[in-house]
Scaffold this active site. Structure first.
Site, PDB file in Angstrom:
ATOM      1  CB  SER A   1       0.855  33.322  43.297  1.00  0.00           C
ATOM      2  OG  SER A   1       0.173  32.083  43.779  1.00  0.00           O
TER       3      SER A   1
ATOM      4  CG  ASP B   1      -2.558  28.050  39.200  1.00  0.00           C
ATOM      5  OD1 ASP B   1      -1.991  27.008  40.712  1.00  0.00           O
ATOM      6  OD2 ASP B   1      -2.828  28.519  38.929  1.00  0.00           O
TER       7      ASP B   1
ATOM      8  CG  HIS C   1       1.062  28.783  40.570  1.00  0.00           C
ATOM      9  ND1 HIS C   1      -0.227  29.104  40.861  1.00  0.00           N
ATOM     10  CD2 HIS C   1       1.904  29.797  41.212  1.00  0.00           C
ATOM     11  CE1 HIS C   1      -0.104  30.673  41.600  1.00  0.00           C
ATOM     12  NE2 HIS C   1       1.171  30.795  41.405  1.00  0.00           N
TER      13      HIS C   1
END
Length: 511
Positions: free
Chosen positions: A227, A453, A481
């Site tokens: 991320s 996602d 995610h």
């Protein structure tokens, strides 16, 4: 009041962004400083020698883990101006060791220290643990390292995270109230944190990463970033392309995307993931929704508007408003395995209950049952983003953006609007101008993207892989995610083969 910001982008939540570096590193290159050699044989400026040559002293900290603290310059432009602490934890390789692997879970503001200490098997496979010392670290400003602090009393952070701003969203009075609350928050962060608040930007954190690499005795960086951690890793590759060993960036951010486009794309991503949840939910007898997906979306939108006008009081005195309900809704979307919480959430709120909503929102905000907070993720998230982004806080622009968000993501877009208020009066201005990161001259870098996602939409992974001179896209077709170690064997085999056997896929394996 915390409102309208992008959702926290942390892989660990389920178990923005680049700097135009050419304009920001010139001070580091001129005048040419005196240089000395480090224990790994590198040439560094003499004033950085004490940091690059430090000997880490590790001690046991449970379950076979070892912990230590490194020091880094407070201000990389002026290394003699002060020091900060960087907390590390590692699990030594269980087999034939290849080196150290540093892991960042995202955020910004996520604790890599806690991620590895508490969830190493979620973060990495057993194969990686066999061949690498798995190292978690808290970046500057975060958690166990020298950290951002904004309040002494957690009730004050409650007011910021869960408070209700009266009035019509987007009205002059409402915007003025939100900006005043955010200005007060920033002033309190400066009062409690001091000079560190100015130096928690991602470029400084990437320089820390190089220092940690050297202190760990590795000539090149091996790194797994989830991320926001993908942006940190890409920034490192841009600064130190010749020191890239193996870098995997999973759930990528697009460094060239504008602040508003980040918010818009993410709002659409959450809406797409929520639509996928509703499609599944409506096939089950216990689904709290009835009718079609579109009617369920409309009912959700009406609920959020109702909570904005008439929040539901909880037993502890807090009020369940639209912003808190939004946070409670998006958290389970990070991982399909958590969709069942959405069943419980909506079934309860439709009946006027708040327990599940606050349980989910508190989990997102790292708030404990006793009202204390286990991390400083909220403070760090805002402090880092306010330095990394130059936001447009003009009322006209925010209203125009809000209209686009409401059109493109009608359920969630309105509750992700007016993000420009967050940093409008931050004590230190953002300096980063958006642009692609090429990392010219780097080694191969894997960029992993999940097609649905919700937090870091797939298009960002496509963009980052295309921008990087030596980027290689790995696509996972699915929900959730991030993908590594939580999707399928195809993704795991590609990533593990790259780290362990130097195998770079010739083309996207389409997992």
């Amino acid at each position: 009041m915390r409102t309208g910001r992008r959702a926290l982008a942390v892989a660990a939540i389920a178990a923005s962004l680049s700097l135009v570096l050419g304009g920001c590193v010139s001070w580091f290159r001129a005048p040419e400083p005196e240089r000395t050699s480090t224990p790994t044989g590198e040439q560094v400026a003499a004033e950085l020698q004490p940091f690059y040559s430090q000997q880490l002293v590790w001690s046991g900290c449970g379950d076979g883990m070892q912990c230590t603290t490194a020091t880094a310059p407070l201000d990389w432009a002026n290394p003699s101006a002060g020091k900060i602490d960087l907390a590390l934890v590692r699990q030594p390789a269980t087999g034939e060791r290849l080196g150290s692997l540093l892991v960042n879970p995202g955020g910004p503001g996520g604790s890599g220290y806690d991620f590895i200490q508490d969830s190493i098997d979620y973060a990495t496979s057993e194969r990686l643990q066999e061949h690498y010392d798995i190292v978690g670290f808290d970046p500057r400003g975060v958690g166990h390292s020298s950290a951002i602090s904004c309040y002494d009393d957690p009730a004050e952070l409650d007011a910021y995270n869960y408070g209700i701003i009266p009035g019509t969203v987007g009205s002059d009075a409402w915007i003025a109230s939100v900006e005043a609350a955010n200005a007060a928050f920033g002033a309190s962060c400066l009062q409690h944190t001091g000079p560190l608040l100015q130096f928690v930007d991602t470029v400084s954190a990437a320089r820390d990463l190089d220092l940690l690499r050297a202190a760990l005795g590795d000539k090149k960086l091996n790194y797994l970033g989830y991320s926001y951690g993908t942006f940190l890793g890409a920034t490192y590759a841009e600064l130190y392309p010749g020191k890239t060993g193996h870098l995997v960036l999973d759930g990528a951010l697009d460094p060239a995307t504008s602040d508003f486009d980040v918010t818009l794309t993410q709002a659409m991503g959450f809406e797409s993931a929520f639509r996928a949840y509703l499609t599944d939910c409506l096939t089950r007898d216990d689904c709290p929704f009835t009718g079609s997906v579109d009617s369920a979306l409309a009912k959700t939108s009406a609920l959020l508007n109702q909570l904005s006008a008439n929040p539901i009081p909880a037993d502890d005195g807090r009020l369940l408003g639209a912003n808190t309900m939004f946070i409670a809704t998006i958290l389970p979307l990070y991982n399909r395995d958590n969709w069942h919480y959405l069943d419980q959430l909506f079934a309860e709120v439709f009946e006027g209950g708040t327990r599940i909503a606050f349980l989910l929102a508190d989990s997102y905000n790292d708030r404990n049952a006793d009202g204390s907070y286990s991390t400083n993720s909220t403070e760090a998230f805002i402090a880092i983003n306010c330095l990394d982004y130059v936001s447009d806080s003009s009322v006209e622009s925010m209203r125009a953006d809000a209209a686009v968000l409401a059109e493109k993501a009608p359920v969630f877009g309105p509750w992700m609007s007016y993000g420009g208020t967050s940093c409008a009066s931050w004590p230190f201005p953002g300096t980063r101008q958006r642009g692609p990161i090429a990392a010219a001259g780097s080694g191969p870098i894997l960029v992993v993207g999940t097609t649905n996602d919700p937090a870091t939409p797939y298009v960002w992974a496509q963009n980052m892989a295309a921008q990087l001179e030596n980027g290689h896209l790995v696509t996972y077709t699915g929900e959730g995610h991030t993908a590594y170690n939580k999707s399928n064997s195809c993704v795991n085999d590609v990533v593990d083969g790259y780290f362990i056997d130097d195998k770079v896929p010739e083309s996207d394996p389409q997992c």
